[in-house]
Design an enzyme around this catalytic site. Sequence first.
Site, mmCIF file in Angstrom:
data_model
loop_
_atom_site.group_PDB
_atom_site.id
_atom_site.type_symbol
_atom_site.label_atom_id
_atom_site.label_comp_id
_atom_site.label_asym_id
_atom_site.label_seq_id
_atom_site.Cartn_x
_atom_site.Cartn_y
_atom_site.Cartn_z
ATOM 1 C CD GLN A 72 -56.574 -31.995 -12.299
ATOM 2 O OE1 GLN A 72 -55.953 -31.474 -11.394
ATOM 3 N NE2 GLN A 72 -57.898 -31.942 -12.391
ATOM 4 C CB CYS A 132 -55.938 -24.537 -12.019
ATOM 5 S SG CYS A 132 -54.802 -24.146 -10.674
ATOM 6 C CG HIS A 154 -65.569 -26.042 -8.869
ATOM 7 N ND1 HIS A 154 -64.366 -25.871 -8.228
ATOM 8 C CD2 HIS A 154 -66.507 -25.756 -7.934
ATOM 9 C CE1 HIS A 154 -64.574 -25.493 -6.979
ATOM 10 N NE2 HIS A 154 -65.875 -25.414 -6.792
ATOM 11 N NE ARG A 196 -63.613 -26.316 -0.637
ATOM 12 C CZ ARG A 196 -64.319 -25.224 -0.345
ATOM 13 N NH1 ARG A 196 -63.879 -24.400 0.583
ATOM 14 N NH2 ARG A 196 -65.434 -24.957 -0.982
#
Length: 784
Positions: free
Chosen positions: A460, A491, A566, A627
Amino acid sequence: AAPSEWHARDPAERPSSKPKGNPTPPPKAAGAVDPEDVDRKSSLALTKKGFAAGAVARACASVRPTADDEKTSFNEQKRRRIAAVTSWLLQHAELWELPREQLAETKRARGEADDENRHQEQETRGSDESLGADDVFDVFDVDASERAQTLVKQGILPILETHVRLAKKEDSFETPKADGDGNVAGSRAAQDRERTGKSLRVVRLEKAAARGRDLCPRLARGEACAFSSKTFETSGARRDSRADSDSAAETAAACVYSHDIEKFMREKPPDLKGACPFGGGGACRFGKRCRFYGSHGLEDEKAGEQKKTSIKNDANAAELNALSDETQRLLAKCAFALPRSDAVLKTMGVPVKCVSRTQAARVYGAPRAPADREGHLGVSEPGGRLDRPGWLPPPPDFRGKLYVAPLTTVGNMPFRRACIRAGADVTVSEMAMAANLLKGDRREWALVRRHASETCFGVQVCGGYPDLMARVGELLDYTTQCDFVDINMGCPIDGVCNKGAGASLFKDAEGLARCEKTVRCASRAMRSTPLTIKIRMGYEDDPAKYVAHEVLARARGWGAAAATLHGRTRQQRYSRDADWEYIERCARVAARDGDGLPLVGNGDVFGWADYARRMRSGHLATCMIGRGALVKPWVFTEIKERRVWDISATERLAYFERFARDGLEHWGADEKGVETTRRFMLEWMSYTHRYVPVGLIERGVTQKMTLRPMPYEGRNELETMLASDDVRDWIALSEMFLGKPAKSFAFVPKHASNSYSRESAAALRQLGSSCVAEEDDDDDAQNG
């Protein structure tokens, strides 16, 4: 001589000619077909049709061949087997485990509503009724007690009352004050230069002093030092630059490390228990500097010589993508030839601005204007062929595979190896900045290292301009072994967005235009590696300004092979739940309008129930887990085995034990490698302590990423220690595998990202807990 039987008069009695070589084996009788061979060939045929391998394995175990089937030939058995297994799959398999072209027919056969109709019905009924009756409960079910339901509504994860520990004021952890030497263990001013406020000169002097105390690497291995035998006499620090020319010349030729072996061995920390991870003896490249030196098994040294073993020094033989010295020198001088990206940029009319004017004039012959030139890949393809999306490399196969999200700091190689052992299939490197890769920065190139056990691995990178990403794409395509290159366009970190990269590409029309041109240039600059993108729903936390569905509808035409979404915005960071309703909408758009672009969903997957619910529609290729894997890496085992694992404290501790071994192999077995391993282990523990064992949660409740756990005591002392948020307890756990740290060692987690609400913190304080901070800082988050 008697006549041979080969000359018999009756042709019917004449035997066949003698075969040459090995005779052909006689045909197998009916029923002699190996059923395992039939299953193997049938499974291969079904997976090629698009069925998930795990579902095919379950079907083969559930459907057994009949007695009549075993009497037929191999091909007939295979045909019948495929038909029977296919019938079972269409009835019992999850929708995401079926081929995409059979989804509509299967839904009609099962009596399920079409996705568009279901979506409209859900909007009519409201979000509270969006889940079907057969869905796995989201947070709590009807068996949950009134106390549990009240706590969940306040954002608190209810723990059994017998294990709840509402800490008193004196029990809460306070940052220790500085000791006599001025060291502040655990303070925010103790981890890096940004927090300490030290100048670059002070940092350089401290590092030089540390090198002066360390033993020369060559001398530690029993070799002659390549530099002068004279060393610095000022505790390893460089002498004053105002010294005379003779002293300066002597300093330049001197070794920056210590050559006093006896002093180094006296001051060296005690050896760690166990065997050296590099095999010891001549195989260990650290020699006397190794913290396992006592286990090397070397004989007494005679005449200053060390006994050599026949074992070769292959410490990092299992690691790939190392940056060679020659490549690093070429990159530092901007002399690494990238002809393919130059041709792409020239065809698309994009000027090269990622190099200085002087470098551009030297390389291209004109200021920042790419020109035709030869290089290691030769002359690039004609421009017309570069504009054909069908010529691009095939997309990676993510369907049904467990995908570990790229995570800054904590997504290192030892952590990814832990996830692979737990069942992960796809791994990605930590996010690397494209500009630093092009400069040959070794610290940045260390992020793209790959272990041999990572069977499907991606690199990435982050950058927001087409010339930069096209050049780094060709560089990675040529110099690294990876299965895909992923551009991080989600990001949320301020330092990234301020440079025009990350989630800032979705801020306005100018950013979206750069996003399109970046994907077009980068995808065409790579010859054999497919390009994927990772995005968020949008920049601002306003549903009217979400743009992900528009990008996904066009990304395939731009050149993207796959995409990850996301379910949060840049402004939202990690607060609140991920919007999976919008992810599902984008999955339908990508499948219908995006030319079948494979989409990976990301956000709040914490167990097999979450994964099954998100994959139920069949539109997503898979789910990316970030996470959730940090808090409980065994989530991949739970998903593959379809169970909730009440893991014991001893089994959890084993993850850290193996992490320590892998970390020493990756970062080294000397003092620096041990402390680096310890620091990254503590970074991981800053997440794992959030896990609550299943046996301690109230009945009818499941742990979610957004529920703040109540302080609790475990079922044993080790489980309580693993749940502690005290840095001193984390350090004590690391001492089990890495020994005691140096007296000056200090640690503060770099990241504090969580999805807890401020209301849950206030509710816990009202319940009597003083260990909750007044405010939560969820801005220091991993990459998007």
